[in-house]
Design a protein around this motif. Structure first.
Motif: not given
Length: 95
Positions: A12-15, A17-20, A23-26
């Motif tokens: 989720x952190x790697x994903x 990088x393009x969509x915040x 980050x919230x999901x992580x």
């Protein structure tokens, strides 16, 4: 469980990088794991259950369940020794 949560968080952190939103999901995944997933003393499982005090010890039902499991295990071990004396003797020497 811990490895799965860690791997999911990294993905989720790697994903993210393009969509915040990722980050919230992580962060949400880590929060849910920290509060519910690892058996931490966060919130009690049932809100009506009273908290154990220092002098009371374990609840009678949990001790009874423990005693039943212990007796069942002892019964199986006695049965194993009785039915397989050579294997039981060999395990006794090795362990």
């Amino acid at each position: 469980m811990r490895g799965t949560v860690a791997a999911g968080t990294i993905v989720l952190v790697i994903l993210g990088l393009g969509n915040r939103l990722w980050w919230l999901a992580a962060v949400a995944l880590l929060y849910l794991y920290a509060t519910h997933g690892r058996g931490s003393p966060g919130t009690p499982s049932s809100p009506r259950a009273p908290a154990p005090t220092a002098g009371t010890g374990a609840a009678p039902d949990s001790y009874r369940a423990y005693r039943d499991r212990r007796d069942r295990q002892a019964k199986w071990e006695r049965r194993y020794r009785r039915e397989r004396p050579f294997e039981a003797r060999r395990q006794g020497r090795n362990g």
